[in-house]
Design an enzyme around this catalytic site. Structure first.
Site, PDB file in Angstrom:
ATOM      1  N   PRO A  28       0.788  -1.226   0.000  1.00 50.76           N
ATOM      2  CA  PRO A  28       0.000   0.000   0.000  1.00 50.76           C
ATOM      3  C   PRO A  28       0.822   1.279   0.000  1.00 50.76           C
ATOM      4  CG  PRO A  28      -0.063  -1.060   2.144  1.00 50.76           C
ATOM      5  CD  PRO A  28       0.566  -2.035   1.208  1.00 50.76           C
ATOM      6  N   ASN A  29       0.318   2.232  -0.752  1.00 53.10           N
ATOM      7  CA  ASN A  29       0.851   3.594  -0.862  1.00 53.10           C
ATOM      8  C   ASN A  29       2.139   3.705  -1.688  1.00 53.10           C
ATOM      9  OD1 ASN A  29      -1.188   4.894   0.845  1.00 53.10           O
ATOM     10  ND2 ASN A  29      -0.266   3.692   2.488  1.00 53.10           N
TER      11      ASN A  29
ATOM     12  N   ARG B 189       4.937  10.901  -1.995  1.00 49.16           N
ATOM     13  CA  ARG B 189       4.721  10.718  -0.554  1.00 49.16           C
ATOM     14  C   ARG B 189       6.041  10.820   0.205  1.00 49.16           C
ATOM     15  NH1 ARG B 189       3.687   5.453   2.969  1.00 49.16           N
ATOM     16  NH2 ARG B 189       4.943   4.499   1.345  1.00 49.16           N
TER      17      ARG B 189
ATOM     18  N   TYR C 154      11.376   8.685   1.455  1.00 44.93           N
ATOM     19  CA  TYR C 154      11.372   7.662   0.403  1.00 44.93           C
ATOM     20  C   TYR C 154      12.040   8.113  -0.895  1.00 44.93           C
ATOM     21  CZ  TYR C 154       7.978   5.558   3.579  1.00 44.93           C
ATOM     22  OH  TYR C 154       7.378   5.020   4.687  1.00 44.93           O
TER      23      TYR C 154
ATOM     24  N   ASN D 202       8.109  -5.651  -0.999  1.00 43.35           N
ATOM     25  CA  ASN D 202       7.978  -4.498  -0.114  1.00 43.35           C
ATOM     26  C   ASN D 202       6.499  -4.433   0.263  1.00 43.35           C
ATOM     27  OD1 ASN D 202       7.878  -2.149   1.303  1.00 43.35           O
ATOM     28  ND2 ASN D 202       9.029  -0.929  -0.187  1.00 43.35           N
TER      29      ASN D 202
ATOM     30  N   ALA E 108       3.196  -0.920   4.746  1.00 45.77           N
ATOM     31  CA  ALA E 108       2.628  -0.932   6.100  1.00 45.77           C
ATOM     32  C   ALA E 108       2.121  -2.311   6.517  1.00 45.77           C
ATOM     33  CB  ALA E 108       1.503   0.091   6.193  1.00 45.77           C
TER      34      ALA E 108
ATOM     35  N   GLU F 266      12.597  -9.614   1.720  1.00 51.04           N
ATOM     36  CA  GLU F 266      11.863  -8.443   2.206  1.00 51.04           C
ATOM     37  C   GLU F 266      12.694  -7.195   1.939  1.00 51.04           C
ATOM     38  OE1 GLU F 266      11.130  -8.749   6.394  1.00 51.04           O
ATOM     39  OE2 GLU F 266      10.340  -6.704   6.560  1.00 51.04           O
TER      40      GLU F 266
ATOM     41  N   HIS G  10      12.776  -2.812   2.224  1.00 50.95           N
ATOM     42  CA  HIS G  10      12.216  -1.522   2.634  1.00 50.95           C
ATOM     43  C   HIS G  10      13.145  -0.424   2.141  1.00 50.95           C
ATOM     44  CE1 HIS G  10       9.180  -3.433   5.017  1.00 50.95           C
ATOM     45  NE2 HIS G  10      10.114  -4.216   5.530  1.00 50.95           N
TER      46      HIS G  10
ATOM     47  N   ARG H 184      13.228   4.397  12.551  1.00 56.07           N
ATOM     48  CA  ARG H 184      11.983   5.183  12.523  1.00 56.07           C
ATOM     49  C   ARG H 184      11.090   4.824  13.724  1.00 56.07           C
ATOM     50  NH1 ARG H 184       9.422   4.802   6.769  1.00 56.07           N
ATOM     51  NH2 ARG H 184       8.238   6.569   7.624  1.00 56.07           N
TER      52      ARG H 184
END
Ligand code: DQA
Length: 154
Positions: A10-11, A18, A23, A79, A82, A103, A105, A112
């Protein structure tokens, strides 16, 4: 030709817009191009997707797992965004499909907020690439290939 899957959660369709301070300014189409180059370098065909829906990711993971079983695909770079931090369903899907998964990111999630420190994906991942920006996708493809097709000199 063997496929390598890259799925985005998502996103990530808003990449480049964003939170560019976190990012970066690269858009998802550029990430796809970067992945295509990395895949082609290993003689792999890229299947690159993005969805905002958890169940769609589960469906895609099952599809990718079946392709690996048929010998048509190598594995997955994921990825999950969330959903990484919330989704038992993704954990179970990867585990159930026995899908080799790296995985990734873009940001260093461990630097964070606390809620980003836990991943439901990590325990079932073959490897994890975190905090290298979008270059992490290429590193993840390379890592997946090196893990599954080890090249060792005699
Ligand atoms: C992300 C990190 C996640 O915590 C976040 O929810 C994202 C992107 C990353 O690539 O850094 O959407 O997966």
């Amino acid at each position: 030709m063997t496929t390598v899957y890259v799925f985005n959660g998502p996103n990530l369709n808003l990449l480049g817009v964003r939170k560019p301070e976190v990012y970066g300014t690269t858009v998802l189409a550029d990430v796809e191009a970067l992945c295509a180059t990395a895949a082609a370098g290993h003689g792999l065909e890229l299947d690159f997707r993005q969805t905002n829906h958890e169940g769609t990711l589960v469906d895609w993971i099952q599809e990718a797992g079946a392709a690996v079983v048929r010998g048509e695909a190598l594995g997955l770079v994921l990825n999950a965004a969330a959903y990484t931090h919330t989704s038992v369903a993704l954990h179970d899907a990867i585990e159930g499909a026995q899908l080799p998964t790296v995985e990734v990111h873009i940001s260093n999630v461990h630097g964070r907020e606390e809620f980003r420190h836990h991943s439901y994906v990590s325990p079932v991942a073959a490897g994890i690439v975190v905090g290298f920006g979008v270059d992490g996708y290429a590193l993840a493809i390379d890592g997946l290939v090196r893990k599954l097709r080890p090249v060792r000199s005699a």
